[in-house]
Each structure stands twice: as C-alpha cells, then as structure tokens.
Design an enzyme around this catalytic site. Structure first.
Site, PDB file in Angstrom:
ATOM      1  N   LYS A 188       0.832  -1.196   0.000  1.00  0.00           N
ATOM      2  CA  LYS A 188       0.000   0.000   0.000  1.00  0.00           C
ATOM      3  C   LYS A 188       0.875   1.258   0.000  1.00  0.00           C
ATOM      4  CE  LYS A 188      -3.858  -1.889   2.717  1.00  0.00           C
ATOM      5  NZ  LYS A 188      -4.967  -1.601   1.793  1.00  0.00           N
ATOM      6  N   ARG A 210     -10.527 -11.411   1.802  1.00  0.00           N
ATOM      7  CA  ARG A 210     -11.370 -12.490   1.276  1.00  0.00           C
ATOM      8  C   ARG A 210     -10.664 -13.844   1.353  1.00  0.00           C
ATOM      9  NH1 ARG A 210     -11.606  -9.191  -4.190  1.00  0.00           N
ATOM     10  NH2 ARG A 210     -11.334  -7.588  -2.591  1.00  0.00           N
TER      11      ARG A 210
END
EC number: 3.4.11.1
Length: 489
Positions: free
Chosen positions: A272, A346
């Site tokens: 990130k 996920r």
C-alpha cells in the site's frame, strides 16, 4: 455509566441537571412545574434560547425543581428523525460529560415518533458510547468525566424501561469493546493478542467456550488461503472460535458470525502507499465487531446458540509472503490465483467460512469485514454494504440497522458479476478488476457459502473515522448485529 428509570414527581426528584428537549412548535412539557415552564418561557423570549436544532443552553437555578440546572436541547421546527434524535443524545451527553454534573435526569419525549422503550434502549446505548474515551497510551490522561448516572424520567410507570436501559448499556459495552480493540496500536494488538482476548471472555462468561487453531494447525487442515496471508508475518495467524450456548443446540444449528481480523495490513507484496497506512490497524474492524457482539450477547444472557469465528493474521511483505501469481488451495478444495496480495481479507475469510460450516453446521452465517475501498467510494461512511443470498436475512439485517441507527444498504450479487473472477489457471482469482470492486469481493465469498443462508457486511466505510483528532474506531456494526441476534433469539 449507571442508568435508571423514574416516575417520581419531578419536584421531588433530585438531580444535578435535568435534560429537556424543546422544539420551536412544541408546547413546554406539562410534567414541568408551572414556575419552571414560566422561567423557560421568559428565558426564550429574552432570546437566550430559540430551540433551533442542536442548540444546547444551560439554565441555572430552575424554579420548583430539585435540580441545580436545566440543559435545554433544541429540536428545531420539524419532527426529529430517529437519527436526528440519537445525534442530539450524543451531543447532550458530551455537554453533560464536560460539566460538573454527576447525576443527570432525562425527560423522555412524548412528541417523538418512537416509543419510550426505544428512547431508553437506544438512548442508553448512545450515552454509553458517547462517554467512551481511549487514552491508554497518554502519559497524562485527560481528567475523568464527573457524569456517573443518568435517570430517564416519565410520568407514567412503564416496566419495560428497566429492561430497555439494561439492553442499551449492554450493546454500548459491546460497541466500546470493539472500539478498544480497533484503537489499540498494531504493536500491541496482533493475532495472538486477540486469542488472549477471546480466552479472557471465556473465563468471564460460563456459557462461552473458546478454541484457538494455530497457524500450523490451520495449514495442516487445508486452509491454504488463510496460510498464504499469515505466513508473511512474524506474528502467527490464529483461527479463533468462540461458542456461546445460551440455548440448547438444535438440529437447525447455530447462528455464526465470522470476522476478518487483519490486525495490520501493509498490502503484502502488493504494498500500500505510505500515506494513512497507520489506519490499516483498523483492518480488523470485522473481528472487533464480532468480539463486541459476543460481549453483548453474554452480558444479556441471550437464549441463542452462537458460534463466532475470527480469522486473525497480519498481512506483511516478507521472503515467505504470498506473491502475485501464486495459486493456493482453500479448505473448500477450490483453488485461487492471487493476483493482488492486498485483496487478502477475502482469502482469510473464505477458509474461515468453510471451517465454520464444516465444523458447526450453522443455519445462518454473517461475515463482517473491512473488505474493499470500493465500498467506501459507493456508500461513504454512513452505511455498510449488505450482501446476501437470502432476501429474508438481508431484510432482517437492514431492519436491525434501521432500528438502531446503524444503517446498511442492500447491494446486488448478480451472476453477471461472477465472470470477473474467472482465472485462466485456477478456479478463480482473488480480484475482479477495477469495476464493481465491493460486489466482486462479495461474489468471491459467495462461492464459499452456497449451501447456507449467508450475508456479508462490508464495513470498510463505517468501521472507523479517518483522520484528525476525531480519528478512531466506531464499533459498528455491533448495534446492527446484536439487534438482529436479539430479534432472532
């Protein structure tokens, strides 16, 4: 914070402050002594208070009352929405908490469209939340608030109100547990720490049992997706299972909550940007809400069978970390091509969802996750996205959110979106491209919940307030979840 209800005559009710809500078009409450009403009327005519929405004014030495002061709260010239009423409770509580007031009394509002029971229940919750503070790491904490007790007053005795304030307080406690966990720095709040929190809850509540799977145990079981995320960190991943038996297990099975617990998310190899990466400690907001909901359920001794699973891991870049292009086998047997290691939530959730179905056979599964930035783009910070393969479940969660002010919004799970997850090398890939990112993330999870009634809450926009001195965890969606559980107990 202590709460109580009273219907003693106001003239005989001792309090440091009495809170009175007043609208521009409403008559003064008849429960107030005539001398007090006249005093407020003169105060208003003098221009000191005009009852505009959100205006708060102290009136000292009220006549014929055993209270030192009144806190007049303006409601404006139109009926308050539920959200507007809760906002005023929050604002009034902040004012009380910063004053010398130790014991306050709240004059319940007969003009509001909601019931007295709702006002006391949700009011108690908001007061509990509004007096929250997190200064564990300050060398010199701010002085503690004097406010210790709030009594809700109404002229007529109502036996439901005592239960209402106890319920509200329990939900508020759960919200604040979630906020505490979210606000902890990631050097102190890591997967093994969350295991300790679960074990402490198990010691505190007799009906709660706790089981923890280590990262090695999870890998051995076949949780390849979970392990792919966890293996990049020095902190060992944990699958935390809390089972609450407030009712005897039935053939129907329990309700299951599954929380994403990424205690810090660097993005992994798909790193990130550095700006605001500090806020990635909040990427365990789903797990925090599961802990908070378990706390509330235990406090209320709800007659339900609940299984709560937290998939806890750190997502870190390392020589052992998963790479873009890796293919992993999930506990369900399905394979996933990892195209972006920053779509890790996920991956840990899919194995946790399979685990809870295989081991506990729930009739309903709700997962909660700070899953996608796309959800923030779509819904902002006001509503969490609600996905479900069952319309009744979706509607029940949305109704619970509306009842508590912890609102959600229904999102589509159409088959047309599933194709975005197709992979040329595996059963699926873990991202669906730039379009409909929140939807395709939910579609990914739906592939692991085909045999059970399931809902997914994407709370990426609601789990915390970003930036500035107001930055911090919100504790959402504990009110929605616990209301749903109470409604279905």
């Amino acid at each position: 914070m202590d709460f109580a209800v009273s219907n003693r005559p106001l003239e005989k009710s001792k309090a440091d402050a009495l809170v009175v809500l007043l609208g521009k078009k409403n008559d003064l409450p008849q429960a107030l002594p005539s001398a007090t009403r006249e005093q407020i009327s003169q105060f208003t005519k003098a221009g000191d208070f005009n009852a505009s929405k959100g205006q708060l004014v102290w009136l000292h030495a009220p006549q014929d009352l055993n209270a030192d002061r009144l806190l007049l709260v303006g409601t404006g010239d139109s009926p308050l929405s539920d959200q507007g009423w809760l906002s005023l409770v929050h604002k009034a509580t902040k004012t009380l908490a910063s004053s010398p007031v130790k014991q306050a009394m709240w004059l319940l509002d007969d003009t509001h469209t909601q019931t007295l029971e709702w006002q006391v229940r949700e009011g108690s919750r908001v007061v509990e939340e509004s007096t929250y503070r997190f200064d564990n790491y300050r060398s010199k904490p701010a002085p503690a608030s004097n406010l210790a007790k709030l009594t809700f007053w109404h002229a007529e005795k109502d036996t439901t109100l005592t239960k209402a304030h106890k319920t509200g307080k329990a939900v508020g406690l759960g919200v604040n547990v979630a906020r505490d966990l979210g606000n902890l720095p990631p050097n102190d709040c890591y997967p093994e720490y969350l295991s300790g929190v679960a074990r402490d809850l198990g010691k505190e509540y007799e009906k709660l049992t706790v089981k923890v799977l280590s990262q090695a145990q999870a890998e051995k079981m076949g949780m390849g997706a979970f392990h792919a995320v966890a293996k990049g960190s020095e902190r060992q991943g944990q699958i935390i299972v809390m089972e609450y038996k407030g009712a005897k297990p039935t053939k129907q099975g329990p309700v299951a909550l599954v929380g994403k617990g990424i205690t810090f998310d660097t993005g992994g190899i798909s790193l990130k940007p550095g700006a605001t990466m500090d806020e990635m400690k909040y990427d365990m907001g789903g797990a925090a809400s599961v802990f908070g909901s378990v706390k509330t359920v235990c406090e209320l001794d709800l007659p339900i069978h609940l299984v709560a699973v937290v998939a806890a891991a750190e997502n870190m870049p390392d020589g052992r970390a998963a790479r873009p292009g890796d293919i992993v086998k999930t506990l369900s047997g399905q394979t996933v091509e990892i195209l972006n290691t920053d779509a890790e939530g996920r991956l840990v959730l899919c194995d946790a969802l399979t685990y809870v179905q295989q081991k506990h056979k729930p009739h309903t599964v709700i997962d909660i996750a700070t899953l996608t930035g796309a959800c923030v783009v779509a819904l902002g910070a006001h509503a969490q996205a609600v996905y479900s393969n069952d319309d009744d479940l979706s509607e029940a969660l949305l109704a619970a959110g509306k009842e508590t002010g912890d609102r959600g919004w229904p999102m589509p799970l159409w088959d047309e979106y599933q194709g975005q997850l197709d992979s040329p090398f595996a059963d699926m890939q873990n991202i669906g491209g730039p379009k409909a990112g929140s939807i395709t993330a939910a579609c990914f999870l739906s592939r692991f919940t085909k045999e059970v009634k399931w809902a997914h809450l994407d709370i990426a926009g609601t789990a915390w307030i970003s930036g500035g001195m107001s930055k911090g965890a919100t504790g959402r969606p504990v009110p929605m979840l616990t209301r749903y559980l109470m409604d279905n107990a």
